[in-house]
Design a protein around this motif. Sequence first.
Motif, PDB file in Angstrom:
ATOM      1  N   UNK A  32       0.834  -1.210   0.000  1.00  9.58           N
ATOM      2  CA  UNK A  32       0.000   0.000   0.000  1.00  9.58           C
ATOM      3  C   UNK A  32       0.861   1.249   0.000  1.00  9.58           C
ATOM      4  N   UNK A  33       0.534   2.157  -0.919  1.00  8.23           N
ATOM      5  CA  UNK A  33       1.209   3.449  -1.032  1.00  8.23           C
ATOM      6  C   UNK A  33       0.158   4.548  -1.019  1.00  8.23           C
ATOM      7  N   UNK A  34       0.547   5.727  -0.556  1.00 11.74           N
ATOM      8  CA  UNK A  34      -0.344   6.877  -0.678  1.00 11.74           C
ATOM      9  C   UNK A  34       0.485   8.096  -1.025  1.00 11.74           C
ATOM     10  N   UNK A  35      -0.161   9.021  -1.727  1.00 12.05           N
ATOM     11  CA  UNK A  35       0.434  10.312  -2.045  1.00 12.05           C
ATOM     12  C   UNK A  35      -0.581  11.365  -1.643  1.00 12.05           C
ATOM     13  N   UNK A  36      -0.143  12.310  -0.830  1.00 13.68           N
ATOM     14  CA  UNK A  36      -0.985  13.459  -0.507  1.00 13.68           C
ATOM     15  C   UNK A  36      -0.477  14.612  -1.357  1.00 13.68           C
ATOM     16  N   UNK A  66       1.418  22.526  -3.794  1.00 17.45           N
ATOM     17  CA  UNK A  66       2.166  21.851  -4.846  1.00 17.45           C
ATOM     18  C   UNK A  66       3.098  20.767  -4.331  1.00 17.45           C
ATOM     19  N   UNK A  67       3.349  20.736  -3.023  1.00 15.71           N
ATOM     20  CA  UNK A  67       4.193  19.697  -2.442  1.00 15.71           C
ATOM     21  C   UNK A  67       3.466  18.363  -2.400  1.00 15.71           C
ATOM     22  N   UNK A  68       4.217  17.311  -2.148  1.00 14.93           N
ATOM     23  CA  UNK A  68       3.650  15.977  -2.072  1.00 14.93           C
ATOM     24  C   UNK A  68       4.234  15.252  -0.871  1.00 14.93           C
ATOM     25  N   UNK A  69       3.432  14.420  -0.242  1.00 18.83           N
ATOM     26  CA  UNK A  69       3.909  13.509   0.786  1.00 18.83           C
ATOM     27  C   UNK A  69       3.638  12.097   0.291  1.00 18.83           C
ATOM     28  N   UNK A  70       4.706  11.304   0.185  1.00 18.27           N
ATOM     29  CA  UNK A  70       4.599   9.921  -0.268  1.00 18.27           C
ATOM     30  C   UNK A  70       4.772   9.028   0.954  1.00 18.27           C
ATOM     31  N   UNK A  71       3.856   8.083   1.138  1.00 13.61           N
ATOM     32  CA  UNK A  71       3.921   7.175   2.278  1.00 13.61           C
ATOM     33  C   UNK A  71       3.779   5.735   1.803  1.00 13.61           C
ATOM     34  N   UNK A  72       4.538   4.850   2.440  1.00 14.38           N
ATOM     35  CA  UNK A  72       4.445   3.409   2.191  1.00 14.38           C
ATOM     36  C   UNK A  72       4.092   2.762   3.519  1.00 14.38           C
TER      37      UNK A  72
END
Length: 156
Positions: free
Chosen positions: A22-26, A31-37
Motif C-alpha cells: 500500500x502506497x499513498x500520495x498526498x 504543490x508539495x507531495x507527501x509519499x507514504x508506504x
Amino acid sequence: MSRTPLPGIGMRYDLTTREQQRLSVVAHRDGGRTISAYRSDDPDACALSLRLSSGEAAALVDALLPTHQSPNLLHTTDLGLVAERIEVAGSSHWNGRVLGDTRLRTETGTSVVAVLRRADAIPSPAPDFRLAGGDTLIVIGTREGVESAAAILGRE
C-alpha cells in the motif's frame, strides 16, 4: 487507485500494488507531495513517509515517465503552471449548467483543456458545453488559479 479529498490540505491518492503493498500520495495545495508506504504486516503502520517540494515531485515524476517521451511535451511546472483534475460532484451547483456559467477563465485565469466523461475525453470544451455530475475537468493555470477553480467547481 482511489482519491480522497482532504479539505484545506489537498487530495490523497491511495494505491495497492500487485504485490499488495500500500502506497499513498498526498497532493498538498501548495504543490508539495507527501509519499507514504505502509507495512505489509500492519496496513495502518507507516513504514516510510517522504515530504517533497513541488520541484522534487516534478523531478520524481520525470524519473518515473518512460524515457521515450517527446521532447516537445511541455512540463507545466517549468513554466509556473499546474494541470489538475477537478471532479464535478453530482450535488454540484454546476451539474447540468454550461461551462461558461462558471466564469472560470474570467475569475481564475485557468483554462479547461478537456473534460473526461465516463470513457470519453472531450478536448477543448466550448463555453456552451453542459457539465454533468461525475465529469472530471482537466484545468491548467497557476497554482492559485487552479485552487480557485477547484473552489468554484466544488460549490454545491
